[in-house]
Design an enzyme around this catalytic site. Sequence first.
Site, PDB file in Angstrom:
ATOM      1  N   GLU A 203       0.827  -1.206   0.000  1.00 60.87           N
ATOM      2  CA  GLU A 203       0.000   0.000   0.000  1.00 60.87           C
ATOM      3  C   GLU A 203       0.865   1.261   0.000  1.00 60.87           C
ATOM      4  OE1 GLU A 203      -2.183  -3.018   2.719  1.00 60.87           O
ATOM      5  OE2 GLU A 203      -0.141  -2.600   2.062  1.00 60.87           O
TER       6      GLU A 203
ATOM      7  N   CYS B 188      -0.083   1.593   7.320  1.00 56.64           N
ATOM      8  CA  CYS B 188      -0.633   1.912   5.996  1.00 56.64           C
ATOM      9  C   CYS B 188      -1.930   2.700   6.123  1.00 56.64           C
ATOM     10  CB  CYS B 188      -0.841   0.648   5.177  1.00 56.64           C
ATOM     11  SG  CYS B 188       0.716  -0.079   4.634  1.00 56.64           S
TER      12      CYS B 188
END
Length: 155
Positions: free
Chosen positions: A82, A114
């Site tokens: 991510e 993330c």
Amino acid sequence: MTLGAKLPTHYHCWPIALNKISLSELSDAHRELTVAAQRCCENAYAPYSKFHVGAALLAKSGDFFTGVNVENSSFGLTICAERIALGAAVTAGEREFDAIAIATPGGHMPCGACRQMLAEFGDMQILAIDSGSDLVKTTRLRELLPMAFEFGDRS
């Protein structure tokens, strides 16, 4: 709560609104995004955990950016898929996002780091898919991280 008190084993702070749908039920853009995450998952560098993750981030411009997890023998230096996708998007000048798709074995949601990195750019749709199936779990980032840290004015 006193020092030394134990928390219940199933301690939940808030309920998460989570939908489970088939890949075919997604919009065309979200289906394409999810398939891109599944495809790039194969390119992950995960020699230690064998846990391959692919991510595809959809910018409001309509462009999307992919990333994979890259592990390191010094585990703290491992980078999540991510954050790699987010870095590619920001490098290309993007700052507003509609959705991120994450493909993992088991269809896991983004980790806490993330979530916070994505929250820097506002709320977005989260699409988590098992890398080997067509079942998609969907929610909003604000559901996963309802009180994201904010330092102040970002302008």
